[in-house]
Design an enzyme around this catalytic site. Structure first.
Site, PDB file in Angstrom:
ATOM      1  N   SER A  14       0.830  -1.216   0.000  1.00 33.88           N
ATOM      2  CA  SER A  14       0.000   0.000   0.000  1.00 33.88           C
ATOM      3  C   SER A  14       0.863   1.265   0.000  1.00 33.88           C
ATOM      4  O   SER A  14       0.508   2.261  -0.638  1.00 33.88           O
ATOM      5  CB  SER A  14      -0.987  -0.011   1.171  1.00 33.88           C
ATOM      6  N   ASN A  15       1.991   1.231   0.686  1.00 32.75           N
ATOM      7  CA  ASN A  15       2.900   2.389   0.612  1.00 32.75           C
ATOM      8  C   ASN A  15       3.485   2.532  -0.791  1.00 32.75           C
ATOM      9  O   ASN A  15       3.652   3.649  -1.291  1.00 32.75           O
ATOM     10  CB  ASN A  15       4.014   2.259   1.646  1.00 32.75           C
ATOM     11  N   MET A  91      10.635  -6.902   4.153  1.00 29.77           N
ATOM     12  CA  MET A  91      10.881  -7.600   5.409  1.00 29.77           C
ATOM     13  C   MET A  91      12.176  -8.420   5.369  1.00 29.77           C
ATOM     14  O   MET A  91      12.186  -9.587   5.777  1.00 29.77           O
ATOM     15  CB  MET A  91       9.702  -8.513   5.739  1.00 29.77           C
ATOM     16  N   ILE A  93      16.385  -8.179   6.308  1.00 29.94           N
ATOM     17  CA  ILE A  93      17.525  -7.424   6.806  1.00 29.94           C
ATOM     18  C   ILE A  93      18.611  -7.522   5.751  1.00 29.94           C
ATOM     19  O   ILE A  93      18.903  -8.610   5.242  1.00 29.94           O
ATOM     20  CB  ILE A  93      17.989  -7.985   8.162  1.00 29.94           C
ATOM     21  N   ASN A 108      13.544   4.230   4.089  1.00 28.25           N
ATOM     22  CA  ASN A 108      12.589   3.223   4.578  1.00 28.25           C
ATOM     23  C   ASN A 108      11.502   3.928   5.373  1.00 28.25           C
ATOM     24  O   ASN A 108      11.727   4.992   5.939  1.00 28.25           O
ATOM     25  CB  ASN A 108      13.324   2.227   5.495  1.00 28.25           C
ATOM     26  N   HIS A 110       8.934   3.280   8.637  1.00 27.62           N
ATOM     27  CA  HIS A 110       8.738   2.409   9.803  1.00 27.62           C
ATOM     28  C   HIS A 110       7.555   2.953  10.607  1.00 27.62           C
ATOM     29  O   HIS A 110       7.480   4.167  10.849  1.00 27.62           O
ATOM     30  CB  HIS A 110      10.007   2.400  10.657  1.00 27.62           C
ATOM     31  N   ASP A 146      16.564   0.245  11.556  1.00 28.28           N
ATOM     32  CA  ASP A 146      15.660   1.331  11.969  1.00 28.28           C
ATOM     33  C   ASP A 146      16.376   2.454  12.734  1.00 28.28           C
ATOM     34  O   ASP A 146      15.751   3.141  13.549  1.00 28.28           O
ATOM     35  CB  ASP A 146      14.499   0.783  12.837  1.00 28.28           C
ATOM     36  N   ALA A 174      -1.527   7.633   7.791  1.00 32.96           N
ATOM     37  CA  ALA A 174      -0.506   8.694   7.853  1.00 32.96           C
ATOM     38  C   ALA A 174       0.709   8.331   6.986  1.00 32.96           C
ATOM     39  O   ALA A 174       1.296   9.194   6.326  1.00 32.96           O
ATOM     40  CB  ALA A 174      -0.083   8.915   9.306  1.00 32.96           C
ATOM     41  N   GLU A 175       1.078   7.059   6.967  1.00 32.37           N
ATOM     42  CA  GLU A 175       2.220   6.629   6.143  1.00 32.37           C
ATOM     43  C   GLU A 175       2.018   6.996   4.683  1.00 32.37           C
ATOM     44  O   GLU A 175       2.940   7.424   3.995  1.00 32.37           O
ATOM     45  CB  GLU A 175       2.409   5.111   6.255  1.00 32.37           C
TER      46      GLU A 175
HETATM   47  C1  GRF Z   1       3.916  -0.534   6.771  1.00 25.26           C
HETATM   48  O1  GRF Z   1       3.287  -0.315   8.004  1.00 25.26           O
HETATM   49  C2  GRF Z   1       5.362  -0.126   6.829  1.00 25.26           C
HETATM   50  O2  GRF Z   1       5.595   0.986   7.620  1.00 25.26           O
HETATM   51  C3  GRF Z   1       5.994  -1.342   7.443  1.00 25.26           C
HETATM   52  O3  GRF Z   1       5.324  -2.433   6.866  1.00 25.26           O
HETATM   53  C4  GRF Z   1       4.032  -2.027   6.448  1.00 25.26           C
HETATM   54  C5  GRF Z   1       3.938  -2.288   4.991  1.00 25.26           C
HETATM   55  O4  GRF Z   1       2.644  -2.090   4.486  1.00 25.26           O
HETATM   56  N1  GRF Z   1       7.422  -1.334   7.251  1.00 25.26           N
HETATM   57  P1  GRF Z   1       2.422  -1.993   2.930  1.00 25.26           P
HETATM   58  O5  GRF Z   1       2.994  -3.255   2.291  1.00 25.26           O
HETATM   59  O6  GRF Z   1       3.071  -0.748   2.426  1.00 25.26           O
HETATM   60  O7  GRF Z   1       0.918  -1.957   2.768  1.00 25.26           O
END
Ligand code: GRF
Length: 219
Positions: A14-15, A91, A93, A108, A110, A146, A174-175
């Site tokens: 989604s981001n 996800m 490292i 990134n 977070h 992070d 908010a992201e």
């Molecule tokens: C988001 O909350 C991001 O901050 C975290 O993992 C989630 C990813 O969501 N690192 P999406 O795949 O962007 O929907």
């Protein structure tokens, strides 16, 4: 010249979609050139393709070591002439070598107000700590998880009765606003690394305060 962006994902993306949509604006200083997922079945891959983007699966399970996987990602990024990496729900490292090679060119998001609540389940960590304000942070990626220099943050209230899921939803909204803003700042050069911190140039809008709980008109 617009910066060429690669987005690294592992999940729903989604981001990633928020960045893709922002980059459609003619004046936006970045083009999304490539999406890479370490998970071949990440729903975000299909969403990226449906948006007309090149989307590659590079399955980390096909590689014997972390470094070998990172080298394959690095090769794909170089082939596309990528200037800047955005991790968006990625996800994995990374090896210190990869993070160092892309230092200053990889960011990134977070879902906490760093430096609080690094690592996994930051929304639950925020609830457990009893904070009244939570949020999200876009930061440069460094070899330490992070912990890189902070570019931008957004705050949301923690509400009575919140669960990790309801708080995560509020932070995610908010992201989706914060990440496109932060990428614009980095791609345009308005945000620049200065040692261990980020300097912001120019007229960046600033709100007044967020209070949680918030006073009513008569206290
Ligand atoms: C988001 O909350 C991001 O901050 C975290 O993992 C989630 C990813 O969501 N690192 P999406 O795949 O962007 O929907």
């Amino acid at each position: 010249m617009k910066k060429r962006i690669a987005i690294l994902i592992s999940g729903r993306g989604s981001n990633m979609m928020a960045l893709i949509e922002a980059a459609r604006a003619p004046g936006y200083p970045a083009d999304i050139a490539l999406v890479v997922s370490n998970r071949p079945h990440a729903p975000g891959l299909e969403r990226a393709r449906a948006a007309g983007l090149e989307a590659l699966a590079i399955d980390h399970k096909d590689f014997a070591t972390r470094e070998a996987f990172d080298d394959a990602v690095d090769a794909a990024l170089r082939e596309e002439g990528i200037d800047l990496i955005c991790q968006a729900g990625f996800m994995r490292i990374q090896s210190a070598a990869f993070a160092t090679r892309w230092l200053g060119r990889q960011i990134n998001i977070h879902p906490s107000l760093l430096p609080s609540f690094k690592g996994l389940h930051p929304q639950q960590q925020a609830l457990d700590a009893g904070v009244r304000i939570a949020g999200c942070t876009v930061h440069y990626v460094t070899p330490e998880l992070d912990a890189g220099p902070i570019i931008a943050q957004a705050a949301v209230p923690v509400l009575p009765g919140d669960t990790a899921a309801t708080l995560a939803d509020r932070i995610l909204t908010a992201e989706h606003k914060l990440y496109p803003l932060a990428l614009r700042l980095v791609a345009s050069g308005e945000a620049a690394l200065d040692g261990g911190r980020v300097l912001l140039q120019g007229g960046v809008n600033q709100p007044d305060c967020l209070m949680s709980p918030s006073p009513s008109a008569d206290w």
